[in-house]
Design a protein around this motif. Sequence first.
Motif, PDB file in Angstrom:
ATOM      1  N   PHE A 195       0.838  -1.206   0.000  1.00  0.00           N
ATOM      2  CA  PHE A 195       0.000   0.000   0.000  1.00  0.00           C
ATOM      3  C   PHE A 195       0.873   1.257   0.000  1.00  0.00           C
ATOM      4  O   PHE A 195       0.619   2.210  -0.739  1.00  0.00           O
ATOM      5  CB  PHE A 195      -0.938  -0.007   1.210  1.00  0.00           C
ATOM      6  CG  PHE A 195      -1.926   1.118   1.202  1.00  0.00           C
ATOM      7  CD1 PHE A 195      -3.012   1.114   0.335  1.00  0.00           C
ATOM      8  CD2 PHE A 195      -1.772   2.216   2.043  1.00  0.00           C
ATOM      9  CE1 PHE A 195      -3.923   2.163   0.311  1.00  0.00           C
ATOM     10  CE2 PHE A 195      -2.672   3.271   2.027  1.00  0.00           C
ATOM     11  CZ  PHE A 195      -3.748   3.240   1.157  1.00  0.00           C
ATOM     12  N   ILE A 196       1.919   1.223   0.837  1.00  0.00           N
ATOM     13  CA  ILE A 196       2.841   2.371   0.865  1.00  0.00           C
ATOM     14  C   ILE A 196       3.432   2.608  -0.520  1.00  0.00           C
ATOM     15  O   ILE A 196       3.458   3.740  -1.022  1.00  0.00           O
ATOM     16  CB  ILE A 196       3.969   2.140   1.900  1.00  0.00           C
ATOM     17  CG1 ILE A 196       3.398   2.151   3.310  1.00  0.00           C
ATOM     18  CG2 ILE A 196       5.072   3.166   1.744  1.00  0.00           C
ATOM     19  CD1 ILE A 196       4.395   1.721   4.391  1.00  0.00           C
ATOM     20  N   ALA A 197       3.886   1.535  -1.150  1.00  0.00           N
ATOM     21  CA  ALA A 197       4.512   1.667  -2.472  1.00  0.00           C
ATOM     22  C   ALA A 197       3.524   2.257  -3.474  1.00  0.00           C
ATOM     23  O   ALA A 197       3.881   3.115  -4.291  1.00  0.00           O
ATOM     24  CB  ALA A 197       5.025   0.303  -2.949  1.00  0.00           C
ATOM     25  N   SER A 198       2.281   1.816  -3.397  1.00  0.00           N
ATOM     26  CA  SER A 198       1.308   2.306  -4.377  1.00  0.00           C
ATOM     27  C   SER A 198       1.024   3.788  -4.151  1.00  0.00           C
ATOM     28  O   SER A 198       0.815   4.552  -5.096  1.00  0.00           O
ATOM     29  CB  SER A 198       0.024   1.477  -4.331  1.00  0.00           C
ATOM     30  OG  SER A 198      -0.830   1.938  -3.298  1.00  0.00           O
ATOM     31  N   GLU A 199       1.030   4.220  -2.892  1.00  0.00           N
ATOM     32  CA  GLU A 199       0.813   5.645  -2.620  1.00  0.00           C
ATOM     33  C   GLU A 199       2.001   6.483  -3.075  1.00  0.00           C
ATOM     34  O   GLU A 199       1.834   7.563  -3.657  1.00  0.00           O
ATOM     35  CB  GLU A 199       0.540   5.877  -1.120  1.00  0.00           C
ATOM     36  CG  GLU A 199      -0.817   5.392  -0.660  1.00  0.00           C
ATOM     37  CD  GLU A 199      -1.949   5.971  -1.474  1.00  0.00           C
ATOM     38  OE1 GLU A 199      -2.152   7.191  -1.435  1.00  0.00           O
ATOM     39  OE2 GLU A 199      -2.631   5.191  -2.191  1.00  0.00           O
ATOM     40  N   LEU A 200       3.200   5.987  -2.782  1.00  0.00           N
ATOM     41  CA  LEU A 200       4.386   6.740  -3.197  1.00  0.00           C
ATOM     42  C   LEU A 200       4.422   6.847  -4.724  1.00  0.00           C
ATOM     43  O   LEU A 200       4.826   7.873  -5.274  1.00  0.00           O
ATOM     44  CB  LEU A 200       5.656   6.057  -2.683  1.00  0.00           C
ATOM     45  CG  LEU A 200       5.924   6.218  -1.184  1.00  0.00           C
ATOM     46  CD1 LEU A 200       7.123   5.380  -0.774  1.00  0.00           C
ATOM     47  CD2 LEU A 200       6.178   7.691  -0.833  1.00  0.00           C
ATOM     48  N   LYS A 201       3.997   5.788  -5.383  1.00  0.00           N
ATOM     49  CA  LYS A 201       4.004   5.784  -6.841  1.00  0.00           C
ATOM     50  C   LYS A 201       3.085   6.885  -7.384  1.00  0.00           C
ATOM     51  O   LYS A 201       3.405   7.546  -8.377  1.00  0.00           O
ATOM     52  CB  LYS A 201       3.544   4.417  -7.337  1.00  0.00           C
ATOM     53  CG  LYS A 201       3.688   4.200  -8.828  1.00  0.00           C
ATOM     54  CD  LYS A 201       3.736   2.705  -9.147  1.00  0.00           C
ATOM     55  CE  LYS A 201       3.881   2.464 -10.642  1.00  0.00           C
ATOM     56  NZ  LYS A 201       2.621   2.711 -11.383  1.00  0.00           N
TER      57      LYS A 201
ATOM     58  N   GLY B 258       1.550   9.118   5.798  1.00  0.00           N
ATOM     59  CA  GLY B 258       0.111   9.202   5.580  1.00  0.00           C
ATOM     60  C   GLY B 258      -0.455   7.856   5.148  1.00  0.00           C
ATOM     61  O   GLY B 258      -1.556   7.468   5.567  1.00  0.00           O
ATOM     62  N   ALA B 259       0.302   7.128   4.349  1.00  0.00           N
ATOM     63  CA  ALA B 259      -0.172   5.826   3.861  1.00  0.00           C
ATOM     64  C   ALA B 259      -0.304   4.835   5.014  1.00  0.00           C
ATOM     65  O   ALA B 259      -1.232   4.022   5.057  1.00  0.00           O
ATOM     66  CB  ALA B 259       0.777   5.286   2.796  1.00  0.00           C
ATOM     67  N   ILE B 260       0.608   4.908   5.951  1.00  0.00           N
ATOM     68  CA  ILE B 260       0.542   4.005   7.112  1.00  0.00           C
ATOM     69  C   ILE B 260      -0.736   4.277   7.915  1.00  0.00           C
ATOM     70  O   ILE B 260      -1.460   3.357   8.306  1.00  0.00           O
ATOM     71  CB  ILE B 260       1.803   4.175   7.988  1.00  0.00           C
ATOM     72  CG1 ILE B 260       3.041   3.687   7.221  1.00  0.00           C
ATOM     73  CG2 ILE B 260       1.652   3.428   9.314  1.00  0.00           C
ATOM     74  CD1 ILE B 260       4.365   4.037   7.868  1.00  0.00           C
ATOM     75  N   VAL B 261      -0.996   5.557   8.118  1.00  0.00           N
ATOM     76  CA  VAL B 261      -2.184   5.941   8.891  1.00  0.00           C
ATOM     77  C   VAL B 261      -3.458   5.627   8.106  1.00  0.00           C
ATOM     78  O   VAL B 261      -4.442   5.118   8.650  1.00  0.00           O
ATOM     79  CB  VAL B 261      -2.101   7.436   9.243  1.00  0.00           C
ATOM     80  CG1 VAL B 261      -3.429   7.960   9.758  1.00  0.00           C
ATOM     81  CG2 VAL B 261      -0.999   7.665  10.275  1.00  0.00           C
TER      82      VAL B 261
ATOM     83  N   GLU C 100      12.934   4.927  -2.726  1.00  0.00           N
ATOM     84  CA  GLU C 100      13.307   3.891  -1.774  1.00  0.00           C
ATOM     85  C   GLU C 100      13.191   4.530  -0.417  1.00  0.00           C
ATOM     86  O   GLU C 100      13.496   5.715  -0.254  1.00  0.00           O
ATOM     87  CB  GLU C 100      14.763   3.464  -1.994  1.00  0.00           C
ATOM     88  CG  GLU C 100      15.056   2.902  -3.357  1.00  0.00           C
ATOM     89  CD  GLU C 100      14.309   1.606  -3.620  1.00  0.00           C
ATOM     90  OE1 GLU C 100      14.002   0.894  -2.636  1.00  0.00           O
ATOM     91  OE2 GLU C 100      13.993   1.340  -4.785  1.00  0.00           O
ATOM     92  N   TYR C 101      12.770   3.780   0.553  1.00  0.00           N
ATOM     93  CA  TYR C 101      12.645   4.370   1.871  1.00  0.00           C
ATOM     94  C   TYR C 101      13.044   3.359   2.938  1.00  0.00           C
ATOM     95  O   TYR C 101      13.101   2.149   2.674  1.00  0.00           O
ATOM     96  CB  TYR C 101      11.218   4.847   2.130  1.00  0.00           C
ATOM     97  CG  TYR C 101      10.212   3.734   2.219  1.00  0.00           C
ATOM     98  CD1 TYR C 101       9.927   3.120   3.442  1.00  0.00           C
ATOM     99  CD2 TYR C 101       9.570   3.262   1.087  1.00  0.00           C
ATOM    100  CE1 TYR C 101       9.014   2.081   3.517  1.00  0.00           C
ATOM    101  CE2 TYR C 101       8.661   2.223   1.148  1.00  0.00           C
ATOM    102  CZ  TYR C 101       8.388   1.631   2.365  1.00  0.00           C
ATOM    103  OH  TYR C 101       7.509   0.601   2.442  1.00  0.00           O
ATOM    104  N   THR C 102      13.369   3.844   4.100  1.00  0.00           N
ATOM    105  CA  THR C 102      13.633   2.985   5.250  1.00  0.00           C
ATOM    106  C   THR C 102      12.786   3.489   6.408  1.00  0.00           C
ATOM    107  O   THR C 102      12.661   4.696   6.601  1.00  0.00           O
ATOM    108  CB  THR C 102      15.108   3.089   5.706  1.00  0.00           C
ATOM    109  OG1 THR C 102      15.921   3.355   4.584  1.00  0.00           O
ATOM    110  CG2 THR C 102      15.549   1.813   6.387  1.00  0.00           C
ATOM    111  N   ILE C 103      12.229   2.546   7.144  1.00  0.00           N
ATOM    112  CA  ILE C 103      11.591   2.910   8.403  1.00  0.00           C
ATOM    113  C   ILE C 103      12.631   2.607   9.467  1.00  0.00           C
ATOM    114  O   ILE C 103      12.991   1.451   9.671  1.00  0.00           O
ATOM    115  CB  ILE C 103      10.304   2.097   8.632  1.00  0.00           C
ATOM    116  CG1 ILE C 103       9.311   2.347   7.482  1.00  0.00           C
ATOM    117  CG2 ILE C 103       9.679   2.470   9.971  1.00  0.00           C
ATOM    118  CD1 ILE C 103       8.021   1.536   7.577  1.00  0.00           C
ATOM    119  N   VAL C 104      13.152   3.644  10.105  1.00  0.00           N
ATOM    120  CA  VAL C 104      14.294   3.408  11.003  1.00  0.00           C
ATOM    121  C   VAL C 104      13.891   3.290  12.467  1.00  0.00           C
ATOM    122  O   VAL C 104      14.727   3.013  13.325  1.00  0.00           O
ATOM    123  CB  VAL C 104      15.384   4.495  10.863  1.00  0.00           C
ATOM    124  CG1 VAL C 104      15.978   4.453   9.460  1.00  0.00           C
ATOM    125  CG2 VAL C 104      14.882   5.864  11.212  1.00  0.00           C
ATOM    126  N   SER C 105      12.629   3.516  12.772  1.00  0.00           N
ATOM    127  CA  SER C 105      12.204   3.370  14.170  1.00  0.00           C
ATOM    128  C   SER C 105      10.707   3.146  14.228  1.00  0.00           C
ATOM    129  O   SER C 105       9.993   3.412  13.267  1.00  0.00           O
ATOM    130  CB  SER C 105      12.567   4.617  14.974  1.00  0.00           C
ATOM    131  OG  SER C 105      11.800   5.730  14.537  1.00  0.00           O
TER     132      SER C 105
END
Lengths: 362, 362, 362, 362
Positions: free
Chosen positions: B39-45, B137-140, B62-67
């Motif tokens: 879902f995150i990828a589709s939103e970023l796209k 925002g996509a996570i929420v 590309e992204y990282t969730i660091v925490s």
Amino acid sequence: MKNTFGSTLSVTLFGESHGDYIGATLDGLAPGIRIDREFIASELKKRRPSGKISTGRIEADEYTIVSGVYGEYTTGTPLTVLIPNTNKRSADYEANARIPRPSHADYTAECKYHGFSDPRGGGHFSGRLTAPLVLVGAIVRRALMDKGIFIGTHIKSLHGEEDRELGDIRADIEYLNATEYPVLDPMAKEKMIALTEECRERRDSIGGVLETYAIGIPEGVGEPWFDTIEGCLAHAMFSIPAIKGVEFGCGFGLSNLYGSEANDQLEYRDGRVVTKTNNSGGINGGITNGMPIVMRCAVKPTPSIFKEQDSVDLDKGENVTLSISGRHDPSIIHRARAVVDAMTALTLADLLCVRYGTDYLR
Amino acid sequence: MKNTFGSTLSVTLFGESHGDYIGATLDGLAPGIRIDREFIASELKKRRPSGKISTGRIEADEYTIVSGVYGEYTTGTPLTVLIPNTNKRSADYEANARIPRPSHADYTAECKYHGFSDPRGGGHFSGRLTAPLVLVGAIVRRALMDKGIFIGTHIKSLHGEEDRELGDIRADIEYLNATEYPVLDPMAKEKMIALTEECRERRDSIGGVLETYAIGIPEGVGEPWFDTIEGCLAHAMFSIPAIKGVEFGCGFGLSNLYGSEANDQLEYRDGRVVTKTNNSGGINGGITNGMPIVMRCAVKPTPSIFKEQDSVDLDKGENVTLSISGRHDPSIIHRARAVVDAMTALTLADLLCVRYGTDYLR
Amino acid sequence: MKNTFGSTLSVTLFGESHGDYIGATLDGLAPGIRIDREFIASELKKRRPSGKISTGRIEADEYTIVSGVYGEYTTGTPLTVLIPNTNKRSADYEANARIPRPSHADYTAECKYHGFSDPRGGGHFSGRLTAPLVLVGAIVRRALMDKGIFIGTHIKSLHGEEDRELGDIRADIEYLNATEYPVLDPMAKEKMIALTEECRERRDSIGGVLETYAIGIPEGVGEPWFDTIEGCLAHAMFSIPAIKGVEFGCGFGLSNLYGSEANDQLEYRDGRVVTKTNNSGGINGGITNGMPIVMRCAVKPTPSIFKEQDSVDLDKGENVTLSISGRHDPSIIHRARAVVDAMTALTLADLLCVRYGTDYLR
Amino acid sequence: MKNTFGSTLSVTLFGESHGDYIGATLDGLAPGIRIDREFIASELKKRRPSGKISTGRIEADEYTIVSGVYGEYTTGTPLTVLIPNTNKRSADYEANARIPRPSHADYTAECKYHGFSDPRGGGHFSGRLTAPLVLVGAIVRRALMDKGIFIGTHIKSLHGEEDRELGDIRADIEYLNATEYPVLDPMAKEKMIALTEECRERRDSIGGVLETYAIGIPEGVGEPWFDTIEGCLAHAMFSIPAIKGVEFGCGFGLSNLYGSEANDQLEYRDGRVVTKTNNSGGINGGITNGMPIVMRCAVKPTPSIFKEQDSVDLDKGENVTLSISGRHDPSIIHRARAVVDAMTALTLADLLCVRYGTDYLR
């Protein structure tokens, strides 16, 4: 229930339409600001219903400043104002307490407060609570004037009837602030008033658009990404009952322009950087650019109308028809402008204080 | 410099267009929410430039969730995302660092930051910073979907070309969320894309209006007087570069209606209180009434155009002409909708958490 | 000038010692809470000076709730209380307005407010402003009691004279809340009162330590890193004039223990996780662990003493000696406990509302 | 989950002990502040474990500033720092993930996050998260030094062993800031180090008291009633793991003094108003009076000890004994002082910026 707005300079609002008092607390105001009672009175008068085009409820708007002022100067500590509610006809409202009025906050307040909110006259959601906002706004606005910052609003349109554009902004602001019904073009003004009276006869209501100018704000004010000038002003405006749209500069009109038309090209004029046009309404990237701030607010028709409407009886759980009695305005746009001016002053002053510190307004 | 937004659930944004990373921190998110990478990828796209109608800068996002995430579930502690800036052509920008681009934040940032802001690619004011907003925002938004709350946005109009109205809102939202160019009417879509391509050839840009629907929000959410649904959403929307107007329900259109036309009359339907029309956009008195929330945002034409424009040289103190090179979109409206959806989700989720507590999104 | 405290449930304070009213606004309080006037009166009485051991200024503490209450239940909208200032002897103060009293806020207020603050009776800095805090605190505390949460405070020591430790915490809290001079050990109580009277004869003042217990708070409350239980409580406590130290659990005593002595080992008791000792004061990592919250506040001797002291004349710019007249307490510790209880209730209730939402206190 | 602290200048903290990065974002920092990498390194070094008296985990504390800095000067936009977690031995922790360590946040995090928090190395609650606080604190502290504001902390006592009082405050601060183990009296220092080593052999831990001085703050800073200097500093201090008590000036010692002993009498010295004593710790009414700010923090013994302790197995629901392995400090007080200095700098700088505006630190 977030009734406090602002960061360094904040306002807290309280009260119900038929309680003992409504009021507001202004916190973070600099010490040493003279209280200009005449200016306050003139602002309250603009908000107050009066004459043929307003509600029959005549409010005296006597007020007391119970803290934060000593010897007619602000002390720097919280300034609280109280306005007594004197002219109350609660019976008008209590009869229909459980039948929400369409497009009022009655039903949503019921949901949020589980039936405990004060039903008399709209309770906490009454437009009457804008009076203390106008009052504290007037104090701040007066202090802004001493810093060379002027705010003014006209009725840009009323139910389709249009006022002229501002010309000499400073002079037009001065004219608007001195007049009760803020329209620049005398012909348009006459027509708008006629429209309103006609509307009263129809037992209906009308809305319009308010346009606000603020001049004299230094460049570089605003706290993006989130506390932009636009974001903070819009946040404040949408607190005002009846406002359902806010735009800056050309606003929605920008959606029909090419970039080459919309962009505000820059040049030096008298040694200062200015833009040749002001489609951005004085704001880029959420920060002031030194040009006039231009904002427009859509004011919906007053939801209190005398025509019979459909609603529900929340106690009986059934559909009913509702006839609103009481005293109501066919249009509140000319009164709303005092609130818009006040909230504009409070919001801009807060962002100025964030930038320049708590003593800025001295 | 207020880069944190929200009360119980807040987002903090950081980064510059050509720095090492841009990112955001989401604080107050409930524990136990599954991270849906697809879902995150589709939103970023949706936000990412691509194809003929967008800028030439291809961003991998590309992204990282660091925490804040452990074993693909949120921990309840601050969730920080980082997006590296890889495709940078700083030289494009540094040449003209001291010649502000019209209707960009260049000049206002100069005033606010006294010449210290990062000039490369708009620095902190680059539209690129919306990528981390879309990400968190996509996570929420994904978590809201699990609560039955759905958000969707279409291009209501592009430079005057109009999409059709939403019909079956739930189905239309689903369609919009599954499509890259969010227009419901295929003919309108084709025309809008053609308009955009034509505009690229003109070396110019165009804007339009985004319309957002949110359904499934319970009644009674919103914290008036100041933290109204409208006020908080508008505050968030105006953080998005290019947005210059926000309206709810009929918005500015209400200014031309009679109260008897504008009011949303109530009735019981399937045992639930609903309004027969939704001119209020699901909000009365700043509080949700259970009807769909309807918001429209005016998106200005991209200020980066290739036509020669007038500006000033801040070092030399003289008027100059400026030709912007670099890679730019003739229209960013389809990309902006991903940001609007994200900020809508973040704002509504915050107000829901204020009302129902920090565990609400679990 | 930040006179608002709290996030979801907040309090705003205003007023000056000799103005018309002092007051406070409680925002975010749930609807449907019954106003218990008897409980409020008993709390105000604890704070009010009376008898031989207190100041001669007798305050009636009549109060009005001017908003947020309808039919003796809270509405959910801002609740504002007003307390009129009736027994004022401003002349006592105005004589020495420009000679700051040692260890009062006179000099610092002068610096901050540039001479504009109200000099009468300490103005905004008067201990009198704690009355509205006690008032709104009592409303919240009463609601907490209905949730099984109890708060109580005793004078742990007065000028070295020590009370006994709490035994049966629930019973001791009940005893303390029912008594005017909150000491558990009758002998210690007698000695403390004797100490105070003796001190009055010396024309001097004394201080001590207040110890507060809160029981019944669920596990998992607190918003670290920054909005820890300790951090928020201490923030609130230091707002109370005269408090100069705050510690939790063993507090400063922990600095003399080994880890093996200080650590609170865990076990199951009646199916619940408890700690065998409570050196942490019910808080680990800033979050409640279900054990009683234990907090101690150092209360300095009242700075208003009748002995001659050195000071400066700010107008003349020279050293002078100062004899304070007026009415003053030789010790305010027993009165301060009502304020400590109130601020503890407000702070814990806010953190509970952040976690469980705005309806939590219903 | 409120991980943002501060009003005009704020810090947001994120990360877990064994995640990819820990970090912090500083928002509201003025533009044009030079980044002093040497100073940052020296501060990080003070916090970093090293030598015989600290944990075996050697942390490199390499860091990156990923935003808000351009050409080694702050831009005025959010400054984010990242510190990678390299030396992780997660297996040490995962074995006992469901057996909470006494007086750690393990059990309370379990309650708050419903079992979703990262168990490795204390996760979000690890003392390791103080590293980014020290980092951003160092940037602010360096800027404060350029404004003539100096902060320094010594170990006032360790398990009963006392350091001498400060004499020449400016010189002593300088000495403390230049030394790794911050004790003024060489004999006391030797004894404290010996105590710590002996404690390691006992497989136990010890605590003490840190005393902080801040000089050069102008008079009139602080935002009472609620955002007092004491309240804000204490709020910040209690965020630091292990701190369980905070006092100002004579603090708890005031409870044994007479008012005539405790009061700070005033006089003119070199044309400036000063107090003859400083029992108030530089603060009256929550506002600075121009004297040195004096604060003491109680540091509890490190809860990680090697002695066998009682705990519970949350999965099995039974009592167990627990032996903590891993790498731990017998005392963290000398390391904690770097965090205290950092949080003191951040808090005072915020209150200065509220008063003087966002450009204050330039």
